[in-house]
Motif scaffolding. Structure first.
Motif, short mmCIF file in Angstrom:
data_model
loop_
_atom_site.label_atom_id
_atom_site.label_comp_id
_atom_site.label_asym_id
_atom_site.label_seq_id
_atom_site.Cartn_x
_atom_site.Cartn_y
_atom_site.Cartn_z
N GLU A 42 0.85 -1.29 -0.03
CA GLU A 42 -0.09 0.10 -0.12
C GLU A 42 0.75 1.44 -0.05
O GLU A 42 0.63 2.33 -0.59
CB GLU A 42 -0.84 0.19 1.27
CG GLU A 42 -1.82 1.12 1.19
CD GLU A 42 -2.64 1.11 2.44
OE1 GLU A 42 -3.49 2.13 2.80
OE2 GLU A 42 -2.81 0.17 3.28
N GLY A 84 2.52 2.12 -3.37
CA GLY A 84 1.45 2.54 -4.24
C GLY A 84 1.13 3.98 -3.86
O GLY A 84 1.05 4.77 -4.79
N SER A 104 -3.49 -9.86 -2.35
CA SER A 104 -4.47 -8.90 -3.10
C SER A 104 -4.05 -7.64 -3.25
O SER A 104 -4.41 -6.82 -4.13
CB SER A 104 -5.67 -8.95 -2.15
OG SER A 104 -5.31 -8.55 -0.87
N ASP A 105 -3.24 -7.29 -2.09
CA ASP A 105 -2.40 -5.72 -2.37
C ASP A 105 -1.42 -5.68 -3.04
O ASP A 105 -1.17 -4.60 -3.75
CB ASP A 105 -1.93 -5.56 -0.85
CG ASP A 105 -3.18 -4.91 -0.02
OD1 ASP A 105 -4.27 -4.93 -0.24
OD2 ASP A 105 -2.65 -4.43 1.18
N GLU A 130 -1.44 -7.63 -6.18
CA GLU A 130 -1.93 -7.33 -7.48
C GLU A 130 -2.72 -5.94 -7.63
O GLU A 130 -2.55 -5.27 -8.72
CB GLU A 130 -2.90 -8.31 -7.35
CG GLU A 130 -2.46 -9.72 -7.81
CD GLU A 130 -3.31 -11.03 -7.82
OE1 GLU A 130 -3.35 -11.98 -8.32
OE2 GLU A 130 -4.55 -10.53 -7.30
N GLU A 131 -3.12 -5.58 -6.40
CA GLU A 131 -3.68 -3.95 -6.68
C GLU A 131 -2.76 -3.06 -7.02
O GLU A 131 -2.80 -1.78 -7.74
CB GLU A 131 -4.29 -3.72 -5.21
CG GLU A 131 -5.16 -2.28 -5.35
CD GLU A 131 -5.86 -2.04 -3.93
OE1 GLU A 131 -5.88 -0.80 -3.80
OE2 GLU A 131 -6.13 -2.75 -3.29
N SER A 152 0.10 -3.55 -8.60
CA SER A 152 0.50 -3.84 -10.18
C SER A 152 -0.44 -3.14 -10.90
O SER A 152 -0.23 -2.42 -11.79
CB SER A 152 0.43 -5.43 -10.51
OG SER A 152 0.69 -5.39 -11.64
N ASN A 153 -1.93 -3.19 -10.73
CA ASN A 153 -2.77 -2.60 -11.35
C ASN A 153 -2.97 -1.02 -11.30
O ASN A 153 -3.11 -0.35 -12.45
CB ASN A 153 -4.19 -3.33 -11.04
CG ASN A 153 -4.30 -4.79 -11.44
OD1 ASN A 153 -3.91 -5.08 -12.46
ND2 ASN A 153 -5.11 -5.40 -10.74
N GLU A 154 -2.52 -0.67 -10.23
CA GLU A 154 -2.47 0.82 -10.11
C GLU A 154 -1.27 1.43 -11.07
O GLU A 154 -1.57 2.47 -11.78
CB GLU A 154 -2.30 1.15 -8.69
CG GLU A 154 -3.32 1.18 -7.76
CD GLU A 154 -3.01 1.23 -6.20
OE1 GLU A 154 -1.80 1.38 -5.84
OE2 GLU A 154 -4.00 1.36 -5.39
N ASP A 174 -1.49 -11.88 -10.71
CA ASP A 174 -1.77 -10.67 -11.70
C ASP A 174 -0.70 -9.54 -11.60
O ASP A 174 -1.01 -8.52 -11.00
CB ASP A 174 -3.27 -10.07 -11.31
CG ASP A 174 -3.55 -8.97 -12.71
OD1 ASP A 174 -2.75 -8.97 -13.61
OD2 ASP A 174 -4.52 -8.45 -12.41
#
Length: 879
Positions: free
Chosen positions: A522, A525, A569-570, A572-573, A575-577, A663
């Motif tokens: 986090e 990010g 989950s964090d 992959e989040e 990576s998507n961000e 992911d």
């Protein structure tokens, strides 16, 4: 009615017997269970370690063309006097001089001839007899004799002068077959050792006087009861040997009989040491290829070839010529002809292993920290033409050496040496002096083709810049580099994020390994969003310490993402961000170096071993006291093992199967693109060429996942798979022999692979202007190592060397350096570097394929170049 005394006693004995029987059964069951467990473990052990050979599925073999009786090619016009035409291509004519082994390549485009050996070797005013012989040799062999002492054979004195060179015709060329060593024996055609029955047969064909004389000259051998050996006095007696040869010849004995008999004798020293080495020369288009196929090499008499030096003086330049040599030193270096440095020490001034020396044969002591040679090539360039030599096969076994005129001869030359087998020394306990060390040599040489391609460059392709353009185009055609897309666009900001780091912690006096979160997913990010808001448009994050074990992670056959960092989950989040911002997230992985703190790795079974001692390949940091690279410096995680190529595939294939479930955008390879080592365990030697085949096969599997791939300081074999390279060499090693650094590495990949140099915030300078000028000059993006927490939280871990990483302290500098560098390089970010020139000390110009030229001035004084004024410590854009 009560039991009698005897009945009670019998009943008691019966109960005791029953108890003993039950106890014995229980013991038997226990023993059976123990045996079953041991057997099961033994089966598991054998299958997992001894019988595991999946790596062999990725090894390739080769075939060798059969040669035929040599026939000269039809020559419309002889272009090289004293030579015979062997083959011809569109641009070149290959000539050969069979009795000497010399070749000559005539360039039909320019009318110039390139010789394998200098025609004026005999007139060399410096070279002694040995060095003149080397000047006239195409191959030089270093070998071990039966006492494991190292000796040297050169092809001139040990083959050409003995009349032991043959030629064969092959497609597009010629095969020269050398027999090294004197094949004639002091005893003529009479063998020193001979089978008892064979001797009796020969004696039976002699008259009585000859039979009686000859029989007295042989006695029973101590080595084998079926062998007869010639008396030692007879071997030294010239007249006796002459009479024996006369009698044996009359009895019908031939040289072929002698060779057959001596070859059949398994007695050390019975056959003279000789070697048969073929070299194939072929011409196609604008290049010559020289190849030694090891399948055709023969060793006789107990000799063992250690090294082969190939074409030491092909295209060598005399002392009156001007030009330079290109060597693969770091980013690239040039050595000017006749630079006066050849007298610094005897022999060649520059010598470097391609991809670095194999750690399994290297000394533990590290006296200097250098960047390994990452490109298997070299070159020699004159005013009107040049030669780019690329090692097509056997690069991992190769060493490139270069020398200038004025030391041992009057020529400037560069060439390749191939190491064909390893050697080691065993220390013998209980002895001292020279007897305390026992030299041992690997039984078999490495069976691989040794091939060097010599491309003859003319016109715009001449010089190191032309060679880079030529070679880049070739790599793109062959699919080993991807072609440039857009020539402009914002450059990338690379930054490694240290996420988790394990350290030794304590709970109620109990020691354990605990994870410290330096940057949660986090928080990573949040850093990316903050940089985006500050204007950074293209971010590449290399997330280190994202899996179990943190930075010094466990083997990646299993992937566990710590919940303390945010979990899967964090991750992959994050990576998507980054993807939404136009950036890329890479997860950092080490496959070939496994930390000692790993819990899923068997160091004694899965680690590469040394040939002599059998010790495992265990390394660490360099101790400042001893200079040995085996120190933990107080932290166990600094010790690491080199995974054997045999077991590498187990971990990489398992990782590939599992990473597809994540992911994330990309895979960052910490060591798979720059570390290459053998396994010398005597029962299953895996050489570096085989290791390279294994590594490339695993890189392809990772590429097939569809994820982007980043390499740490990637060697050339990583180019075909790379989207990004960090820690690329932006300069050379400051060896005394070299005259200037050139960005040859960058000239090859710019526009094909995005790259950065070493981390700015851990570099040797804090001068921001100098940092930016260096990045602009080399076409490189900035690179940082960052953490959310202060670096002091890592001071009790193996990462205490990362002394300044806190994002809040480096944000301003990172944004400023990226912005100012991007102002220039965004204009050429996807273009090829087509030229680079060092105008003067500290002043350079880099030209790009879209016409832009960037001038850089590192000095404190303004300069004028091409009518463009470049201020002190500044740059200018032209073109």
């Amino acid at each position: 009615m009560g039991q009698t005394k005897e009945q009670k006693k019998a009943l008691k004995e019966m109960n005791l017997k029953t108890q003993r029987t039950k106890k014995h059964k229980w013991v038997r069951y226990l023993l059976l269970a123990v045996v079953a467990v041991i057997a099961a473990y033994l089966v598991y052990y054998l299958i997992r370690y001894n019988f595991y050979d999946h790596y062999r599925d990725y090894l390739t073999d080769y075939t060798v063309e059969e040669g035929t009786e040599f026939k000269a090619a039809t020559d419309s016009e002889n272009s090289v006097e004293g030579y015979t035409l062997a083959a011809e291509s569109t641009s070149l004519k290959l000539y050969v001089q069979i009795n000497t082994g010399n070749i000559a390549v005539y360039d039909k485009r320019t009318g110039e001839t390139i010789y394998s050996n200098p025609p004026g070797a005999d007139e060399d005013g410096i070279a002694n007899t040995t060095n003149k012989a080397y000047l006239k040799s195409q191959l030089i062999l270093d070998y071990f004799n039966t006492q494991r002492m190292e000796n040297t054979f050169d092809s001139y004195t040990q083959a050409a002068q003995l009349g032991q060179i043959e030629a064969q015709s092959i497609e597009n060329g010629v095969r020269i077959v050398y027999t090294f060593g004197d094949t004639t024996a002091a005893t003529g055609i009479v063998p020193i050792y001979i089978n008892k029955d064979v001797l009796e047969e020969v004696l039976s064909k002699m008259d009585s006087a000859a039979e009686k004389f000859s029989r007295k000259k042989f006695v029973q051998s101590d080595e084998d009861e079926n062998l007869m050996v010639m008396l030692e006095n007879t071997q030294k007696g010239v007249s006796q040997v002459r009479r024996l040869n006369e009698y044996f010849t009359k009895a019908g004995w031939t040289k072929e009989d002698y060779e057959r008999e001596m070859s059949a004798v398994d007695v050390e020293g019975s056959v003279p040491i000789t070697f048969k080495v073929p070299i194939d020369y072929t011409v196609r288009d604008d290049y010559l290829e020289a190849t030694v196929y090891m399948k055709g090499v023969e060793e006789n008499g107990g000799g063992a070839i250690h090294n082969i030096q190939m074409l030491n003086f092909f295209g060598a330049a005399g002392k009156e010529e001007t030009g330079y040599i290109l060597v693969p030193n770091g980013s690239g270096s040039i050595i000017n002809f006749n630079n006066g440095k050849g007298t610094a020490r005897s022999g060649n001034d520059y010598s470097e292993y391609i991809y670095g020396i194999d750690p399994m044969v290297a000394d533990y002591t590290v006296r200097e920290k250098t960047t390994s040679a990452k490109l298997p090539l070299f070159g020699i360039f004159r005013e009107n033409s040049g030669i780019l030599a690329t090692i097509e096969s056997g690069a991992s076994l190769a060493n490139v050496s270069a020398g200038v005129a004025g030391d041992v001869n009057e020529y400037n030359n560069v060439y390749t040496t191939f190491t064909l087998r390893g050697n080691d020394t065993l220390a013998m306990f209980g002895t001292t002096g020279s007897e305390a060390k026992l030299p041992i040599v690997e039984t078999d040489f490495y069976d691989t083709p040794l091939c060097v391609r010599y491309t003859i460059l003319t016109g715009d392709n001449n010089g190191y810049a032309g060679a880079a353009n030529y070679y880049r185009d070739r790599l793109i055609r062959e699919g080993r580099l991807k072609a440039s897309g857009s020539e402009t666009g914002d450059i990338k900001l690379y930054y490694d994020v240290i996420s988790g780091v394990e350290e030794t912690k304590y709970f109620l006096g109990t020691q354990y390994r605990g994870l410290t979160a330096m940057t949660t997913f986090e928080e990573a990010g949040e850093i990316a969003k903050d940089l985006k808001d500050s204007g950074v448009t293209n971010q590449v994050v290399n997330l280190q310490g994202w899996s179990g074990g943190g930075y010094y992670h466990d083997t990646l056959g299993k992937i566990k993402v710590p919940g303390k960092l945010g979990g899967k989950s964090d991750l992959e989040e994050l990576s998507n961000e980054l993807k939404a911002m136009g950036g890329t997230l890479y997860v950092d992985c080490a496959f070939q170096k496994v930390s000692e703190v790993s819990s899923r790795y068997s160091a004694s079974n899965e680690t590469s071993r040394y040939y002599g001692t059998g010790y495992i390949g265990e390394f660490g940091e360099v101790s400042p006291a001893t200079l040995r690279q085996t120190s933990s410096l107080g932290y166990d995680e600094n010790i690491y093992y080199l995974v054997s190529p045999k077991f590498l595939v187990r971990y990489t294939e398992s990782f590939v199967d599992k990473i597809t479930d994540f992911d994330v955008s990309g895979i960052s390879l910490r060591d798979l693109g720059n570390e290459l080592h053998s396994d010398k365990r005597r029962t299953n030697v895996i050489d570096r060429e085989q290791a390279l085949q294994v590594v490339k096969s695993q890189l392809q599997k990772m590429k097939d996942t569809g994820k982007n791939m980043m390499f740490n300081s990637g060697n050339d074999y990583s180019f075909a798979y790379a989207d990004d390279i960090v820690n690329a060499p932006l300069t050379d090693n400051a060896y005394p022999a070299v005259d200037a650094a050139v960005p040859f590495y960058e000239m090859l990949i710019h526009g094909c692979i995005d790259y950065s140099g070493n981390a700015v915030n851990l570099g040797n300078t804090t001068d921001t202007d100098e940092i930016i000028l260096s990045l602009i000059e080399n076409g490189a993006s900035p690179h940082f190592i960052l953490t959310k927490e202060a670096a002091t939280k890592m001071k009790m871990t193996g990462l205490n060397k990362l002394y300044s990483t806190e994002y809040d302290g480096w944000k301003e500098s990172a944004v400023d350096i990226w912005r100012r560098t991007n102002e220039v390089l965004s204009k050429v970010s996807g273009a090829y570097i087509t030229d680079y020139k060092q105008i003067s000390d500290g002043v350079s110009v880099t030209a790009y394929s879209n016409g832009i030229r960037i001038y850089v001035n590192h000095t404190d004084t303004a300069v004028s170049v091409d009518s463009i004024t470049v201020g002190p410590k500044n740059y200018a854009i032209g073109g």
